[in-house]
Design an enzyme around this catalytic site. Structure first.
Site, PDB file in Angstrom:
ATOM      1  N   LEU A 127       0.819  -1.213   0.000  1.00 17.15           N
ATOM      2  CA  LEU A 127       0.000   0.000   0.000  1.00 17.15           C
ATOM      3  C   LEU A 127       0.854   1.266   0.000  1.00 17.15           C
ATOM      4  O   LEU A 127       0.613   2.188  -0.776  1.00 17.15           O
ATOM      5  CB  LEU A 127      -0.922  -0.016   1.225  1.00 17.15           C
ATOM      6  CG  LEU A 127      -1.860   1.169   1.419  1.00 17.15           C
ATOM      7  CD1 LEU A 127      -2.883   1.241   0.284  1.00 17.15           C
ATOM      8  CD2 LEU A 127      -2.592   1.069   2.765  1.00 17.15           C
ATOM      9  N   GLY A 133       2.358   7.909   2.339  1.00 23.08           N
ATOM     10  CA  GLY A 133       2.362   6.899   3.391  1.00 23.08           C
ATOM     11  C   GLY A 133       1.015   6.806   4.077  1.00 23.08           C
ATOM     12  O   GLY A 133       0.272   5.839   3.895  1.00 23.08           O
ATOM     13  N   SER A 134       0.670   7.817   4.848  1.00 22.89           N
ATOM     14  CA  SER A 134      -0.611   7.803   5.560  1.00 22.89           C
ATOM     15  C   SER A 134      -1.744   8.367   4.710  1.00 22.89           C
ATOM     16  O   SER A 134      -2.911   8.156   5.024  1.00 22.89           O
ATOM     17  CB  SER A 134      -0.493   8.626   6.853  1.00 22.89           C
ATOM     18  OG  SER A 134       0.427   8.024   7.739  1.00 22.89           O
ATOM     19  N   ARG A 268      18.698  -6.310  41.685  1.00 18.96           N
ATOM     20  CA  ARG A 268      19.823  -5.378  41.671  1.00 18.96           C
ATOM     21  C   ARG A 268      20.020  -4.756  43.052  1.00 18.96           C
ATOM     22  O   ARG A 268      19.144  -4.074  43.577  1.00 18.96           O
ATOM     23  CB  ARG A 268      19.549  -4.275  40.635  1.00 18.96           C
ATOM     24  CG  ARG A 268      20.610  -3.203  40.552  1.00 18.96           C
ATOM     25  CD  ARG A 268      21.930  -3.730  40.046  1.00 18.96           C
ATOM     26  NE  ARG A 268      22.822  -2.636  39.689  1.00 18.96           N
ATOM     27  CZ  ARG A 268      24.090  -2.787  39.371  1.00 18.96           C
ATOM     28  NH1 ARG A 268      24.627  -4.014  39.353  1.00 18.96           N
ATOM     29  NH2 ARG A 268      24.831  -1.757  39.058  1.00 18.96           N
ATOM     30  N   GLN A 337      15.710   2.522  31.697  1.00 21.87           N
ATOM     31  CA  GLN A 337      16.257   3.353  32.770  1.00 21.87           C
ATOM     32  C   GLN A 337      16.547   2.522  34.019  1.00 21.87           C
ATOM     33  O   GLN A 337      17.588   2.692  34.670  1.00 21.87           O
ATOM     34  CB  GLN A 337      15.277   4.479  33.087  1.00 21.87           C
ATOM     35  CG  GLN A 337      15.885   5.642  33.853  1.00 21.87           C
ATOM     36  CD  GLN A 337      16.815   6.491  32.982  1.00 21.87           C
ATOM     37  OE1 GLN A 337      16.830   6.350  31.770  1.00 21.87           O
ATOM     38  NE2 GLN A 337      17.599   7.339  33.619  1.00 21.87           N
ATOM     39  N   HIS A 339      17.304  -0.545  34.115  1.00 19.31           N
ATOM     40  CA  HIS A 339      18.443  -1.423  33.849  1.00 19.31           C
ATOM     41  C   HIS A 339      19.776  -0.677  33.768  1.00 19.31           C
ATOM     42  O   HIS A 339      20.830  -1.313  33.718  1.00 19.31           O
ATOM     43  CB  HIS A 339      18.220  -2.199  32.548  1.00 19.31           C
ATOM     44  CG  HIS A 339      17.347  -3.406  32.713  1.00 19.31           C
ATOM     45  ND1 HIS A 339      15.978  -3.316  32.819  1.00 19.31           N
ATOM     46  CD2 HIS A 339      17.651  -4.728  32.812  1.00 19.31           C
ATOM     47  CE1 HIS A 339      15.476  -4.532  32.960  1.00 19.31           C
ATOM     48  NE2 HIS A 339      16.464  -5.401  32.972  1.00 19.31           N
ATOM     49  N   GLU A 364       0.953   1.211   9.779  1.00 15.94           N
ATOM     50  CA  GLU A 364      -0.508   1.051   9.794  1.00 15.94           C
ATOM     51  C   GLU A 364      -1.202   2.277  10.369  1.00 15.94           C
ATOM     52  O   GLU A 364      -2.217   2.171  11.068  1.00 15.94           O
ATOM     53  CB  GLU A 364      -0.927  -0.239  10.518  1.00 15.94           C
ATOM     54  CG  GLU A 364      -0.545  -1.494   9.756  1.00 15.94           C
ATOM     55  CD  GLU A 364      -1.165  -2.753  10.321  1.00 15.94           C
ATOM     56  OE1 GLU A 364      -2.337  -2.712  10.725  1.00 15.94           O
ATOM     57  OE2 GLU A 364      -0.456  -3.774  10.347  1.00 15.94           O
TER      58      GLU A 364
END
Length: 382
Positions: A127, A133-134, A268, A337, A339, A364
């Site tokens: 498409l 695109g949109s 942690r 964040q 991690h 989409e």
């Protein structure tokens, strides 16, 4: 373990709970896959998903009875996404690529469904174009009648499964009227003369994407799906089914990010305790959980509404996709964040989720487009 309490919500039937248990078992045995060769990995995933019966859910075959079960589509996508983003992609694109054939195809065209649902043929939905695109109504690829055939010219881009697909559903301008009413849809085999792949497109979360070109590509008039000028309606009806499932994939990514963040916060150690002892971390976890549940409610509200027989769920699907994708980005960002340095280390699960989620806010129908859709529906009283 991921939260499954949502399966007790009234949106679901026992068969949906059994489906989730089965796909979860399958995922634990087969995922994640090696992403070293993306195209080969995607082919292998389609083969495996078809062999084990999962692709029968991707697109309904009217000859075997039944219709799309959007709740099942969403539950499968959510589960696959939580385990491996490429597996979700492989499943979803089989559905989107064959969706128009399932909904509007002739008996002859629906022969492709037997192959896409078995995983022996890969489908693509062609498409998007570089300048539309949109704005689907402004597509420029043309299909001109020439005797008993149509001749296609122009380019499509950002085509998922481009380059590995066996069948493309192509939307082209046939000119019955200006704008949206002058577009038709066609089934175009990948080996059609005049169809070529001119560029493989690399993105932050690698998937098979390509730009394809039509140069006097000739297909018989029987390749048209529906009637001349119905292509826009066919595209929108297809997206009406599958747009909600994009939100489900985002939900799967968000659930995995939340699980990873909880595990990290519990394990942690720092400042004489764990991350989970810190009120700021607790606040992040609470916000993540809220976003996940709110997204799930919108996604499965839209899916349930469609399954209950609603002709269109334009507003509900737009809300589900918009909220779930935008808030999954927030959830995953918080997981990164929490991690710390590991969160941006290539190959870490939350780093891959950070890359995977970004495209869902665009394809989409970008988030901004979903806001326009929702506003127009509200202002029109729809």
């Amino acid at each position: 373990m991921p939260d499954k309490s949502f399966l007790a919500w009234p949106f679901f039937e026992e068969r949906h709970r059994e489906l989730v248990a089965a796909i979860e078992t399958w995922c634990r045995s087969h995922l994640p896959v090696d992403h070293g060769d993306i195209e080969e990995a995607c082919r292998s995933l389609v083969t495996a998903l078809g062999r084990d019966g999962w692709l029968t859910h991707s697109a309904a075959d009217p000859e075997t009875g039944g219709a799309h079960d959007v709740r099942a589509l969403c539950l499968i996508r959510e589960t696959l996404a939580r385990h491996d983003g490429l597996a979700d992609f492989a499943f979803a694109m089989q559905g989107l690529g064959a969706g128009a054939i399932s909904l509007f195809g002739t008996v002859a065209q629906r022969q492709w469904l037997k192959r896409t649902r078995a995983g022996t043929a890969i489908a693509a939905f062609a498409l998007s174009e570089a300048r539309s695109g949109s704005d689907v109504a402004n597509i420029a690829v043309t299909a001109k009648r020439a005797g008993g055939d149509y001749v296609l010219n122009g380019e499509k881009t950002w085509i998922s499964n481009g380059g590995i697909a066996d069948i493309y559903v192509v939307f082209a301008r046939t000119g019955e009227s200006p704008g949206a009413k002058g577009i038709s849809a066609f089934v175009v085999p990948a080996d059609a003369a005049g169809l070529s792949v001119v560029e493989r497109i690399e993105v932050v979360a690698p998937h098979p994407l390509a730009r394809i070109r039509f140069e006097d590509a000739r297909v018989p008039a029987t390749a048209m799906i529906g009637k001349p000028g119905e292509g826009f309606r066919i595209a929108m009806a297809t997206l009406d089914v599958f747009r909600t499932t994009v939100g489900a994939a985002a939900l799967g990514f968000a659930r995995r990010a939340l699980d990873e963040a909880i595990g990290r916060a519990r394990d942690r150690r720092l400042f004489g305790g764990t991350l989970s002892d810190l009120q700021m971390v607790q606040a992040s976890i609470a916000e993540m959980a809220l976003d996940v549940d709110a997204a799930a409610l919108l996604v499965y509200r839209a899916a349930w509404t469609k399954d209950m027989g609603a002709a269109r769920v334009t507003r509900e699907a737009a809300m589900a996709k918009l909220f779930a994708t935008e808030h999954a980005q927030n959830v995953i960002d918080k997981a990164v964040q929490i991690h710390g340095g590991d969160g941006v280390r290539r190959g870490h699960i939350v780093e891959s989720l950070y890359r995977e989620i970004r495209a869902l806010r665009i394809y989409e129908g970008a988030s901004e487009v979903q806001k326009v859709v929702i506003a127009r529906q509200m202002l029109s009283g729809g």
